[in-house]
Design a protein around this motif. Sequence first.
Motif, PDB file in Angstrom:
ATOM      1  N   GLN A  37      -8.029  -5.861  -9.969  1.00  0.00           N
ATOM      2  CA  GLN A  37      -8.259  -4.609  -9.266  1.00  0.00           C
ATOM      3  C   GLN A  37      -9.256  -3.686  -9.977  1.00  0.00           C
ATOM      4  N   SER A  39      -6.047  -2.388 -12.222  1.00  0.00           N
ATOM      5  CA  SER A  39      -5.084  -1.303 -12.073  1.00  0.00           C
ATOM      6  C   SER A  39      -3.932  -1.466 -13.057  1.00  0.00           C
ATOM      7  N   ASN A  72      -5.871   3.327 -10.898  1.00  0.00           N
ATOM      8  CA  ASN A  72      -6.893   2.383 -10.447  1.00  0.00           C
ATOM      9  C   ASN A  72      -8.232   2.698 -11.084  1.00  0.00           C
ATOM     10  N   ASP A  73      -9.084   1.674 -11.112  1.00  0.00           N
ATOM     11  CA  ASP A  73     -10.409   1.776 -11.715  1.00  0.00           C
ATOM     12  C   ASP A  73     -10.275   2.129 -13.196  1.00  0.00           C
ATOM     13  N   LYS A  75     -10.773   1.867 -17.243  1.00  0.00           N
ATOM     14  CA  LYS A  75     -11.801   1.611 -18.253  1.00  0.00           C
ATOM     15  C   LYS A  75     -11.202   1.878 -19.628  1.00  0.00           C
ATOM     16  N   TYR A  98     -13.119  11.045 -14.513  1.00  0.00           N
ATOM     17  CA  TYR A  98     -12.027  10.191 -14.980  1.00  0.00           C
ATOM     18  C   TYR A  98     -10.891  11.011 -15.588  1.00  0.00           C
ATOM     19  N   THR A 114      -8.993   6.340 -16.273  1.00  0.00           N
ATOM     20  CA  THR A 114      -8.789   5.887 -14.902  1.00  0.00           C
ATOM     21  C   THR A 114      -9.443   6.860 -13.933  1.00  0.00           C
ATOM     22  N   LYS A 115      -9.994   6.316 -12.893  1.00  0.00           N
ATOM     23  CA  LYS A 115     -10.646   7.159 -11.891  1.00  0.00           C
ATOM     24  C   LYS A 115      -9.609   7.777 -10.944  1.00  0.00           C
TER      25      LYS A 115
END
Length: 135
Positions: A37, A39, A72-73, A75, A98, A114-115
Amino acid sequence: MKHWNELDGSIFLSKIFSYPVEIGKIALFSFTIENDQPSISMDFDIPEFPDNLPEKWKSTEYNMCRTGITCNDIKDLKILNLPVHEVFTVQINRENDYFTFEAISDSASIKFNTKFISITEPTVYINGPDDYYFK
């Protein structure tokens, strides 16, 4: 960010608590990483207990509140030691596009950006005295 109520998905949380629930201590129950994902999902207990219970929750002697987050998203994920059932101190900050999530315990830490972050609907349950993390 100071309160769980500031996160997306906190409508039910804000109904069962008459006050803002501070982000702070959690007892981590589950931690899931989905790399396709990407996630992360976490379920955890919080030391606060709702003061505005729905009718269907009032008939039992519940004593613990469990909620969680979905992110989600992801990093820059960093995990030090495998998280176990212990108390973590959590901080969530917003930096540009973020959120920075950080959970630290005596023996482990989880950090990532995370976004998108949202809180899951809380539940309540009966926790025995041997399993109670917040004293």
